[in-house]
Design a protein around this motif. Structure first.
Motif, PDB file in Angstrom:
ATOM      1  N   GLU A 502       1.212  -1.136  -0.058  1.00  0.00           N
ATOM      2  CA  GLU A 502      -0.038  -0.332   0.123  1.00  0.00           C
ATOM      3  C   GLU A 502       1.074   1.170   0.134  1.00  0.00           C
ATOM      4  N   TYR A 503       2.361   1.350   1.004  1.00  0.00           N
ATOM      5  CA  TYR A 503       2.561   2.781   0.770  1.00  0.00           C
ATOM      6  C   TYR A 503       3.558   2.355  -0.107  1.00  0.00           C
ATOM      7  N   LYS A 504       3.715   1.511  -1.421  1.00  0.00           N
ATOM      8  CA  LYS A 504       4.784   1.832  -2.571  1.00  0.00           C
ATOM      9  C   LYS A 504       3.319   1.737  -3.539  1.00  0.00           C
ATOM     10  N   GLU A 505       2.304   1.660  -3.710  1.00  0.00           N
ATOM     11  CA  GLU A 505       1.632   2.525  -4.493  1.00  0.00           C
ATOM     12  C   GLU A 505       0.868   3.653  -4.286  1.00  0.00           C
ATOM     13  N   THR A 506       0.870   3.821  -2.849  1.00  0.00           N
ATOM     14  CA  THR A 506       0.991   5.069  -2.559  1.00  0.00           C
ATOM     15  C   THR A 506       1.180   6.214  -2.565  1.00  0.00           C
ATOM     16  N   ALA A 544       7.938  15.560   7.221  1.00  0.00           N
ATOM     17  CA  ALA A 544       7.432  16.149   5.885  1.00  0.00           C
ATOM     18  C   ALA A 544       8.374  16.363   4.806  1.00  0.00           C
ATOM     19  N   GLY A 545       9.836  16.910   5.459  1.00  0.00           N
ATOM     20  CA  GLY A 545      10.929  16.778   4.420  1.00  0.00           C
ATOM     21  C   GLY A 545      11.270  15.772   4.204  1.00  0.00           C
ATOM     22  N   SER A 546      11.158  14.201   4.982  1.00  0.00           N
ATOM     23  CA  SER A 546      11.455  12.700   4.145  1.00  0.00           C
ATOM     24  C   SER A 546      10.524  12.824   3.105  1.00  0.00           C
ATOM     25  N   VAL A 547       9.051  12.977   3.814  1.00  0.00           N
ATOM     26  CA  VAL A 547       7.896  13.186   2.454  1.00  0.00           C
ATOM     27  C   VAL A 547       8.492  13.102   1.466  1.00  0.00           C
ATOM     28  N   VAL A 548       8.712  14.713   1.317  1.00  0.00           N
ATOM     29  CA  VAL A 548       8.413  15.808   0.065  1.00  0.00           C
ATOM     30  C   VAL A 548       9.984  15.022  -0.930  1.00  0.00           C
ATOM     31  N   TYR A 549      11.184  15.637   0.029  1.00  0.00           N
ATOM     32  CA  TYR A 549      12.241  15.145  -1.175  1.00  0.00           C
ATOM     33  C   TYR A 549      12.643  13.223  -1.388  1.00  0.00           C
ATOM     34  N   ALA A 550      12.412  12.398  -0.061  1.00  0.00           N
ATOM     35  CA  ALA A 550      12.798  11.423   0.059  1.00  0.00           C
ATOM     36  C   ALA A 550      12.123  10.490  -0.647  1.00  0.00           C
ATOM     37  N   SER A 551      10.625  10.441  -0.201  1.00  0.00           N
ATOM     38  CA  SER A 551       9.402   9.683  -1.198  1.00  0.00           C
ATOM     39  C   SER A 551       9.112  10.582  -2.118  1.00  0.00           C
ATOM     40  N   LEU A 552       8.766  11.549  -2.685  1.00  0.00           N
ATOM     41  CA  LEU A 552       8.070  12.673  -3.257  1.00  0.00           C
ATOM     42  C   LEU A 552       8.722  12.318  -4.644  1.00  0.00           C
ATOM     43  N   ASN A 623       3.205  15.160  10.883  1.00  0.00           N
ATOM     44  CA  ASN A 623       4.397  14.884  10.742  1.00  0.00           C
ATOM     45  C   ASN A 623       5.175  14.505  11.726  1.00  0.00           C
ATOM     46  N   PHE A 624       5.069  13.877  12.580  1.00  0.00           N
ATOM     47  CA  PHE A 624       5.898  13.512  14.120  1.00  0.00           C
ATOM     48  C   PHE A 624       6.406  11.850  13.896  1.00  0.00           C
ATOM     49  N   TYR A 625       5.377  11.350  13.656  1.00  0.00           N
ATOM     50  CA  TYR A 625       5.369   9.959  13.223  1.00  0.00           C
ATOM     51  C   TYR A 625       6.264   9.641  12.475  1.00  0.00           C
ATOM     52  N   THR A 626       7.354   8.297  12.360  1.00  0.00           N
ATOM     53  CA  THR A 626       7.574   7.827  11.544  1.00  0.00           C
ATOM     54  C   THR A 626       7.195   6.177  10.448  1.00  0.00           C
ATOM     55  N   ASP A 627       5.656   6.041  11.836  1.00  0.00           N
ATOM     56  CA  ASP A 627       5.097   4.509  11.359  1.00  0.00           C
ATOM     57  C   ASP A 627       4.804   4.398   9.987  1.00  0.00           C
ATOM     58  N   ILE A 628       4.771   2.964   9.047  1.00  0.00           N
ATOM     59  CA  ILE A 628       4.097   3.492   8.047  1.00  0.00           C
ATOM     60  C   ILE A 628       2.690   3.763   7.743  1.00  0.00           C
ATOM     61  N   TYR A 629       1.424   4.152   8.526  1.00  0.00           N
ATOM     62  CA  TYR A 629       0.425   4.028   8.733  1.00  0.00           C
ATOM     63  C   TYR A 629       0.150   5.976   9.356  1.00  0.00           C
ATOM     64  N   SER A 630       1.395   6.085   9.863  1.00  0.00           N
ATOM     65  CA  SER A 630       1.529   7.740   9.591  1.00  0.00           C
ATOM     66  C   SER A 630       1.649   8.646   7.844  1.00  0.00           C
ATOM     67  N   THR A 631       3.079   7.369   7.936  1.00  0.00           N
ATOM     68  CA  THR A 631       3.948   7.520   6.282  1.00  0.00           C
ATOM     69  C   THR A 631       2.857   7.781   5.020  1.00  0.00           C
ATOM     70  N   ILE A 632       1.992   6.723   4.888  1.00  0.00           N
ATOM     71  CA  ILE A 632       0.901   7.093   4.022  1.00  0.00           C
ATOM     72  C   ILE A 632       0.093   8.140   3.981  1.00  0.00           C
ATOM     73  N   ALA A 633      -0.380   8.573   5.079  1.00  0.00           N
ATOM     74  CA  ALA A 633      -1.095   9.418   5.357  1.00  0.00           C
ATOM     75  C   ALA A 633      -0.019  11.046   5.124  1.00  0.00           C
ATOM     76  N   ILE A 635       1.997  10.949   2.554  1.00  0.00           N
ATOM     77  CA  ILE A 635       2.023  11.086   1.516  1.00  0.00           C
ATOM     78  C   ILE A 635       0.909  11.839   1.038  1.00  0.00           C
ATOM     79  N   LYS A 636      -0.756  11.181   1.526  1.00  0.00           N
ATOM     80  CA  LYS A 636      -1.984  11.510   0.773  1.00  0.00           C
ATOM     81  C   LYS A 636      -1.950  13.337   1.500  1.00  0.00           C
ATOM     82  N   THR A 637      -1.451  13.386   2.335  1.00  0.00           N
ATOM     83  CA  THR A 637      -1.398  14.483   2.591  1.00  0.00           C
ATOM     84  C   THR A 637      -1.211  15.684   1.763  1.00  0.00           C
ATOM     85  N   VAL A 638       0.472  15.541   1.635  1.00  0.00           N
ATOM     86  CA  VAL A 638       0.866  16.133   1.135  1.00  0.00           C
ATOM     87  C   VAL A 638       0.987  16.237  -0.025  1.00  0.00           C
ATOM     88  N   SER A 639       0.799  15.451  -0.948  1.00  0.00           N
ATOM     89  CA  SER A 639       0.689  15.332  -2.358  1.00  0.00           C
ATOM     90  C   SER A 639      -0.666  16.428  -3.065  1.00  0.00           C
TER      91      SER A 639
END
Length: 651
Positions: A502-506, A544-552, A623-633, A635-639
């Motif tokens: 799910e994370y990869k698809e997101t 959010a920095g990790s989401v913006v630059y590393a993930s997206l 933004n605080f938590y790094t668990d997969i549930y939070s990370t997916i959320a 990515i969805k929120t930022v994008s």
């Protein structure tokens, strides 16, 4: 060292005890050392006077508090106290002043003491007793002490003999009151006693249960009484004392953050960081940097990025989320305070063992109806092989609540959940055990966990006596490795694989949508703070920095790329004067309650992203938590917010 209230002040004296004390007074050699009279005013209390001999005290006048060692008594006009050699004495007049007579004496047993006298001293030693009482006839007793003082001042042997006679008479009056129950023993004030104790011992491990036991009340009752008087809980009071000491240590010593934490009773650097972020809205390193910059005359290397501006700092600044990546890195530390661990182990061993294993299993079976609860299996961890339940039903988890929720398990106990957390609704009815370093072993035991998941190695030793405790080495694992491991621990391997997919698809969906919208042509900055004309810009290491630059894989402004990302910096403090150089076409700003309002700031309003209404605020809890549930959320929120804001500003 713990509070030691006088046994006599709580239980009183029997007739047999009074007779034995009188015998010892009669058979001992008493030397009168000094008789003193002091007038103690409210603005100048007597503090921490160490008794050089046994002392008998008479107080009269206004209301006062008297402390013998760590026990505090409330005095209303008249009282008699006794303490042995070495007792620490403090007296505070609460209104006006009080008259204090102090009679210092030494007592020695005869050189050829009988076995009977020796046995008496073994049973009860009146010369070392600590107690406070209200005499039945305070006027008469005050007259005795006044005469004792007057005759002592006359110096002549005959007058000093008279003073010694009056000492014996005062002892007789007090003992006679005790025998006839006309004397009212003062009960220690548990609240004042506890406060005085915490003022002196906050830097050491503190067990509130043991303090409460000294006064024969529960911890809950002591906490309620303390909060009613001082407006805060026992833990809050200790925390504030430790924070004050830590802030002074940061400013006036070159100690490391860990050394400061240990010196003020925080036990771990992680705990100090967490508390500074909660109360001061910044990390200890940032606090040290800003305060010292304002002082201009210290140079302390705190291993933090230096700010470009040199302005001062208000006591409360608007920064809440800085330094979390480095905070999590500290969880690798294997050091801990032995004394704190011993205290915790003593507490756990002292807890009642009457709750049987069968009762625990019955509670689990009742709540989940799973017949396989008693079955176990062995898993491999960084701490070796551990036996865990085949199907855990009562999981307690630190920080990684979202990982557990994502794998389809609802925990029974968790650490802090900040406002805006992606999984907040899923855990809204779950017991919150506060931040990890504040976890109380007894509170964890009450949840009857069958599995505990922790992110710091020290917690394994603390909690493994309660239930199987698994360490997740957060920093040393990639997200895929962590989720795969969590799936093995919880026996939810399929759910773990599904969460990773799910994370990869997101990520792929978000990247595709952003690319189609033309985000290859836009740069994005991640900011936080804004207090004191200072802003923090984030790299790709956290939130959010990790989401913006590393993930997206979104583009950073050129200065952010060269000064932050290429150098591997997780965040950098900036003055507003250079903020434009780090600002992209879009700005993501981490938001939290009480953050500084920049709507009237000229420099902020001059930024192109602000003028084009392309500033997106992301909640602190999300933004605080790094668990997969939070990370997916995240990515969805930022994008989605980037796409929405682009569409709005295009029209």
């Amino acid at each position: 060292m713990m509070i030691q209230p006088a046994r006599e002040a709580n239980e009183g004296f029997s007739s047999d005890q009074i007779d034995k004390m009188a015998q010892l007074w009669a058979r001992s050699l008493i030397t009168l050392v000094d008789v003193r009279l002091s007038h103690i005013h409210s603005e100048s209390p007597l503090l921490n006077y160490r008794m050089p001999t046994s002392i008998q005290i008479f107080i009269s006048g206004a209301m006062a508090n008297v402390q013998l060692n760590h026990t505090v008594y409330a005095v209303d006009r008249f009282a008699v106290f006794h303490g042995g050699k070495g007792t620490k004495l403090s007296i505070w007049a609460l209104d006006g002043s009080v008259d204090v007579f102090m009679v210092l004496y030494k007592a020695e047993l005869p050189a050829k003491r009988s076995e009977e006298v020796h046995c008496l001293m073994e049973q009860i030693n009146p010369f070392q007793q600590q107690f406070g009482c209200v005499p039945s006839n305070p006027i008469m007793l005050k007259s005795l002490f006044q005469q004792m003082f007057d005759h002592w001042l006359l110096v002549s042997p005959l007058e000093q003999l008279h003073a010694k006679t009056l000492l014996y008479q005062s002892v007789r009056e007090i003992y006679n009151d005790l025998r006839t129950d006309r004397l009212k023993l003062l009960q220690p004030d548990p609240v004042s006693s506890t406060k005085r104790y915490l003022d002196e011992q906050y830097m050491n491990p503190v067990l509130f249960e043991e303090i409460a036991d000294m006064f024969a009340i529960s911890r809950g009752q002591l906490t309620r009484l303390f909060k009613r008087r001082f407006g805060m809980s026992l833990q809050e009071y200790v925390t504030l004392k430790r924070l004050k000491a830590a802030s002074e240590g940061l400013l006036y010593s070159n100690a490391t953050i860990k050394e400061v934490a240990m010196s003020c009773g925080m036990v771990e650097e992680l705990n100090l960081i967490r508390l500074f972020k909660k109360y001061y809205r910044m990390t200890p390193s940032e606090y040290r940097n800003k305060k010292i910059a304002a002082m201009h005359d210290y140079d302390i290397d705190n291993h933090s990025q230096h700010l470009y501006n040199g302005k001062g700092l208000e006591d409360i600044v608007e920064i809440h989320r800085d330094g979390d990546y480095s905070m999590l890195q500290e969880l690798k530390s294997k050091e801990f305070i032995v004394a704190a661990m011993m205290c915790l182990m003593m507490l756990l061993s002292a807890c009642s063992s009457s709750t049987s294993t069968n009762q625990n299993e019955a509670a689990i079976a009742e709540s989940k109806g799973n017949e396989t609860n008693n079955e176990t299996r062995t898993i491999s961890t960084v701490r070796g092989d551990i036996e865990v339940p085949v199907n855990p039903q009562r999981v307690v988890v630190q920080y990684l609540m979202g990982d557990v929720v994502a794998l389809g398990i609802k925990p029974v106990g968790i650490s802090d959940v900040y406002d805006g957390a992606a999984f907040a609704e899923q855990v809204s009815d779950i017991t919150v055990l506060e931040w990890m370093p504040d976890w109380d072993g007894e509170d964890v035991m009450k949840l009857q966990p069958d599995l505990i998941i922790v992110i710091g190695e020290d917690y394994v030793d603390k909690l493994s006596k309660i239930a199987p405790t698994v360490l997740v080495p957060l920093i040393d694992m990639t997200q895929d490795e962590r989720i795969t491991f969590m799936g093995e621990v919880l026996n939810r391997q399929e759910a773990a694989a599904a969460a990773i997919e799910e994370y990869k698809e997101t990520v792929e969906t978000a990247k595709s949508n952003l690319k189609q919208a033309g985000f290859d042509n836009y740069s994005v900055s991640v900011f936080e703070g804004g207090s004191d004309a200072t802003m923090f810009v984030f790299g790709d290491k956290f939130g959010a920095g990790s989401v913006v630059y590393a993930s997206l894989g979104l583009r950073a402004p050129e200065t952010v790329q060269t000064a932050i990302l290429d150098k591997g910096i997780s965040k950098q403090g900036l003055s507003f004067e250079v903020l434009a150089n780090y600002s992209g076409d879009f700005i993501i700003r981490n938001s939290y309650e009480g953050m500084v309002d920049l709507s009237d700031d000229a420099i902020w309003n001059s930024l192109e992203a602000v003028q084009n209404n392309r500033v997106i605020e992301i909640k602190f809890g999300l933004n605080f938590y790094t668990d997969i549930y939070s990370t997916i959320a995240q990515i969805k929120t930022v994008s989605s917010e980037l796409l929405r804001r682009l569409e709005e500003t295009k029209n």
